[in-house]
Design an enzyme around this catalytic site. Sequence first.
Site, PDB file in Angstrom:
ATOM      1  N   GLU A  52     -27.152  -9.571  -0.633  1.00  0.00           N
ATOM      2  CA  GLU A  52     -26.253  -9.840  -1.757  1.00  0.00           C
ATOM      3  C   GLU A  52     -25.302 -10.977  -1.438  1.00  0.00           C
ATOM      4  O   GLU A  52     -24.887 -11.719  -2.314  1.00  0.00           O
ATOM      5  CB  GLU A  52     -25.459  -8.582  -2.108  1.00  0.00           C
ATOM      6  CG  GLU A  52     -24.514  -8.744  -3.275  1.00  0.00           C
ATOM      7  CD  GLU A  52     -23.782  -7.468  -3.621  1.00  0.00           C
ATOM      8  OE1 GLU A  52     -23.290  -7.364  -4.759  1.00  0.00           O
ATOM      9  OE2 GLU A  52     -23.693  -6.572  -2.767  1.00  0.00           O
TER      10      GLU A  52
ATOM     11  N   SER B 125     -23.461  -1.947 -13.099  1.00  0.00           N
ATOM     12  CA  SER B 125     -23.635  -3.136 -13.926  1.00  0.00           C
ATOM     13  C   SER B 125     -24.988  -3.107 -14.639  1.00  0.00           C
ATOM     14  O   SER B 125     -26.024  -2.836 -14.018  1.00  0.00           O
ATOM     15  CB  SER B 125     -23.542  -4.396 -13.068  1.00  0.00           C
ATOM     16  OG  SER B 125     -22.281  -4.499 -12.450  1.00  0.00           O
TER      17      SER B 125
ATOM     18  N   GLN C  58     -27.998  -1.112 -10.052  1.00  0.00           N
ATOM     19  CA  GLN C  58     -27.748  -0.597  -8.700  1.00  0.00           C
ATOM     20  C   GLN C  58     -26.941   0.684  -8.760  1.00  0.00           C
ATOM     21  O   GLN C  58     -25.805   0.679  -9.226  1.00  0.00           O
ATOM     22  CB  GLN C  58     -26.993  -1.667  -7.902  1.00  0.00           C
ATOM     23  CG  GLN C  58     -26.542  -1.229  -6.520  1.00  0.00           C
ATOM     24  CD  GLN C  58     -25.895  -2.373  -5.755  1.00  0.00           C
ATOM     25  OE1 GLN C  58     -26.589  -3.256  -5.250  1.00  0.00           O
ATOM     26  NE2 GLN C  58     -24.582  -2.376  -5.676  1.00  0.00           N
TER      27      GLN C  58
END
Length: 416
Positions: free
Chosen positions: A259, A175, A140
């Site tokens: 999310e 990440s 992301q």
Amino acid sequence: MEFGFGVEDEEFRAEARAWLGEHLTGVFAGAAGWGGPGSEHEGSAERRAWERELGRGGWIGLGWDSGSGVGVGVGAYGNRRATLTQQVVWAEEYARVRAPGRYGHIGENLLAPTLLAHGTREQQDEFLPPIARGEALWCQGYSEPGAGSDLAGLRTAAVRDGDVYRVTGQKIWTSLAHEADWCFVLARTEAGSRGHRGISFLLVPMDQPGRIEVRPIRQLTGTSEFNEVFFDGAVARAAHVVGGAGNGWRVAMGLLGFERGVSTLVQQIGFAEELGGVVREAVSSGAVADPVLRDRLVRQWAELKVMRWNALRTLGGSGGSGGSGGSGGGAGASSVAKLLWGGWHQRLGELAMGVRGAAGAVGPVDWSEGAPYELDALQRLFLFTRADTIYGGSDEIQRNIIAERVLGLPREAKAR
């Protein structure tokens, strides 16, 4: 709100349990428990292979088709259909056997529902099957230096050049960028735009040597889950803009809702396992005899139950069956959830060190070999959780959202 497991859910549980028992063997059994907080580096090859094994079994993307009201079966993209309760059942069984930490979470639980909500049919057909097969890993590209929780301050730019966009800028705290095949990137596609305007949501392939550079960021735990990513004219196809040019902010906010939807329940099941580890340590060390520590352990357990009920209540507000990661609950619900779990998990890390006492500050070192300092699971938990109230939207930002969008309080005056 009623939330229970029916006969079909228990049949689904039996199927999930049988599949995990049959397939979580050999090298996969050896990877059990790998990939938790601070241990994202463990078993990279085995866990990527496990993603493909899950894909072959149809266990990736369980909720993608649940909005149709159709129960268990084969979905359009090779995934199983599953109701909300069946998604929770799968998560419980997965946690019960301590199956390897998922590499495909970002693609399955963030990008996929975003494409289903905002993407074109062509985008869905191109990107969802590889995610469902466990073959494509995503990262992301949101935060930037100077534009972390204040995401609207981003400066990465994407300039249209025929059928492609050329992306230039820097992302940070990305990440799994060092492992990912693709990155969904927020970038300014309108020159001179500011704030929420002029931002687009682009799908960018990571395999672009000379145009994309990934630099690992070493964390307190000694591992490098997070990365800096530099884009220097990286190419993204114009057909891979999700939601249309200039509509990226709306798409990005929708993704944040996913999310903190069903995936929050999955996260809490992992939290319960971590809490169990802290309790076992307290019992084996005798620390549980301390009434103050015992009270803190009980409080952590009770707060985790409250978080679960809040998540279920929020999901119930979306109409019941909601798709994978369906947010529900109205404005501010995702901010409330983030505040709850960020602080809870951080306190769990602190409690883990309280249970360990002075021994928690040291670790085994083989001085004769000059070996590095090795952290155990509870030490990694403590160090990793120091960031919980910062990443994914800091506590300060979440409180601002609740104050302004839910309570209707006046916005803070900004310096001109």
